[in-house]
Design an enzyme around this catalytic site. Structure first.
Site, PDB file in Angstrom:
ATOM      1  CG  HIS A  11      70.482  50.632  58.476  1.00 59.51           C
ATOM      2  ND1 HIS A  11      69.915  51.107  57.366  1.00 59.51           N
ATOM      3  CD2 HIS A  11      70.285  49.336  58.166  1.00 59.51           C
ATOM      4  CE1 HIS A  11      69.466  50.488  56.650  1.00 59.51           C
ATOM      5  NE2 HIS A  11      69.581  48.944  56.840  1.00 59.51           N
ATOM      6  N   GLY A  13      76.263  51.295  57.441  1.00 58.90           N
ATOM      7  CA  GLY A  13      77.698  51.702  57.475  1.00 58.90           C
ATOM      8  C   GLY A  13      78.283  50.853  58.945  1.00 58.90           C
ATOM      9  CB  VAL A  15      78.978  54.698  62.670  1.00 62.31           C
ATOM     10  CG1 VAL A  15      78.346  55.533  63.783  1.00 62.31           C
ATOM     11  CG2 VAL A  15      80.706  55.085  62.777  1.00 62.31           C
ATOM     12  CB  SER A 107      84.732  63.564  60.983  1.00 65.89           C
ATOM     13  OG  SER A 107      86.026  63.403  60.754  1.00 65.89           O
ATOM     14  CB  SER A 108      88.491  64.432  65.135  1.00 61.99           C
ATOM     15  OG  SER A 108      89.026  63.493  64.340  1.00 61.99           O
ATOM     16  CB  CYS A 109      88.654  65.715  59.409  1.00 60.93           C
ATOM     17  SG  CYS A 109      87.107  65.777  58.762  1.00 60.93           S
ATOM     18  CE1 TYR A 136      82.634  62.769  55.918  1.00 57.70           C
ATOM     19  CE2 TYR A 136      84.439  63.227  57.341  1.00 57.70           C
ATOM     20  CZ  TYR A 136      83.170  62.638  56.947  1.00 57.70           C
ATOM     21  OH  TYR A 136      82.612  61.877  58.073  1.00 57.70           O
ATOM     22  CE  LYS A 140      80.006  64.458  59.013  1.00 60.46           C
ATOM     23  NZ  LYS A 140      78.494  63.680  58.604  1.00 60.46           N
ATOM     24  CG  HIS A 179      89.068  56.165  57.589  1.00 59.80           C
ATOM     25  ND1 HIS A 179      87.826  55.762  57.312  1.00 59.80           N
ATOM     26  CD2 HIS A 179      89.147  57.416  57.550  1.00 59.80           C
ATOM     27  CE1 HIS A 179      87.044  56.867  57.416  1.00 59.80           C
ATOM     28  NE2 HIS A 179      88.154  57.807  57.419  1.00 59.80           N
ATOM     29  CD1 TRP A 202     100.924  54.146  51.239  1.00 63.24           C
ATOM     30  CD2 TRP A 202      98.908  55.100  51.094  1.00 63.24           C
ATOM     31  NE1 TRP A 202     100.472  53.725  50.054  1.00 63.24           N
ATOM     32  CE2 TRP A 202      98.998  54.179  50.066  1.00 63.24           C
ATOM     33  CE3 TRP A 202      97.887  55.902  51.304  1.00 63.24           C
ATOM     34  CZ2 TRP A 202      98.130  53.871  49.158  1.00 63.24           C
ATOM     35  CZ3 TRP A 202      96.664  55.423  50.559  1.00 63.24           C
ATOM     36  CH2 TRP A 202      96.778  54.675  49.388  1.00 63.24           C
TER      37      TRP A 202
END
Length: 320
Positions: A11, A13, A15, A107-109, A136, A140, A179, A202
């Protein structure tokens, strides 16, 4: 829903805070939160005892170790171990304690580096992952597959929401571990104070990214939770077929364009310079969010408005 109890893991973080805020706004009966100091989610026995004692109706998992390319490259073992342990402990404890509703945040990764675009949920595990965040992504994937296997073996209806790149208030603005959006906001703000100096970005600036304000994700979580509690037939059929649901804004820009938008908001006229010694990561990543859109959800916050709000939040909280 006003009679239900929700355990919101993670809670504190970005999101988690956004979801906590909307749950309060929607007047959910009882929301349980606990600090990392009082409950280490990597400790299986403590997680089990905590859930058994508190008996929540719903568990929402937005806990975990997150970060940008630099952090993922530097600490892959931590990203792998911590995220696997947190997810498996929560999911297993949810099952043992007969928790009916479990929503996992992914996550979309997780999708292959060279996925067709836009990325459908069915593209999962059809190709190699992007190396820069492989650890990561693997963690997930373990979490979403665990939800799937419990659904198949024990007739549960656990699910994972797969958001695109998130940004917003309470993001991590550390220059090395954040990010790209918060890192860019901080860099461009600080650069404005230095006359005639270029802004280092970068990579080559060409990769495209889909971003979404964290408040839109929080709305999506509540939307899916409500549909699930109402036993929406379309949703339950989907979970039985595949417990993975994409949640994206449908709007994408190149990294370079995001930098230009932020520069315009901040009235920074310094030139962009691209440091190609840093990796680009995946060249394009936009989700196919057809299912959740057809179910009735859509994002409300426009990119420029969301970035302006996030910049103002950063100024208020970091540039006092």
């Amino acid at each position: 829903m006003k009679k239900m109890t929700i355990f919101l893991a993670g809670h504190n973080g970005m999101v988690g805070r956004a979801i906590h805020k909307i749950l309060i706004k929607k007047k959910i009966g009882k929301i349980i939160t606990v600090s990392r100091q009082k409950l280490n989610l990597e400790n299986n026995n403590k997680v089990y005892k905590f859930i058994k004692k508190n008996k929540p109706t719903i568990i929402i998992n937005c806990a975990g170790k997150v970060g940008g390319i630099q952090a993922n490259n530097t600490y892959p073992t931590e990203f792998l171990n911590e995220n696997i342990q947190i997810q498996t402990n929560l999911i297993k404890s949810a099952y043992i304690n007969n928790i009916e509703h479990f929503i996992n945040l992914g996550s979309s990764c997780i999708y292959p580096k060279k996925s067709k675009q836009p990325i459908k949920e069915s593209y999962l595990l059809t190709g190699r992952l992007e190396k820069t965040n492989e650890a990561y992504a693997l963690a997930k994937i373990v979490g979403l597959k665990m939800c799937e296997f419990y659904n198949i073996q024990y007739q549960k209806s656990y699910l994972t929401l797969m958001p695109c790149n998130m940004y917003g208030p309470h993001d991590n603005f550390d220059s090395q571990n954040s990010h790209f959006i918060p890192a860019m906001i901080k860099k461009i703000l600080l650069n404005k104070k230095i006359k005639k100096q270029s802004i280092e970005i970068w990579g080559d600036g060409k990769p495209k990214r889909e971003i979404m304000h964290v408040n839109d994700l929080a709305e999506a979580v509540f939307f899916i939770l409500k549909k699930k509690i109402q036993k929406d037939i379309t949703l339950l059929k989907r979970i039985k077929f595949s417990p993975v649901i994409n949640v994206g804004s449908g709007s994408e820009h190149t990294i370079s364009n995001y930098a230009k938008i932020i520069c315009k908001i901040l009235k920074n006229n310094n030139k962009l310079s691209f440091n190609r010694s840093y990796p680009n990561g995946t060249m394009r990543k936009i989700l196919d969010s057809t299912f959740i859109r057809d179910l009735g959800w859509k994002p409300k916050i426009k990119t420029k408005n969301g970035l302006l709000q996030t910049i103002n939040w950063y100024k208020k909280n970091y540039l006092k």
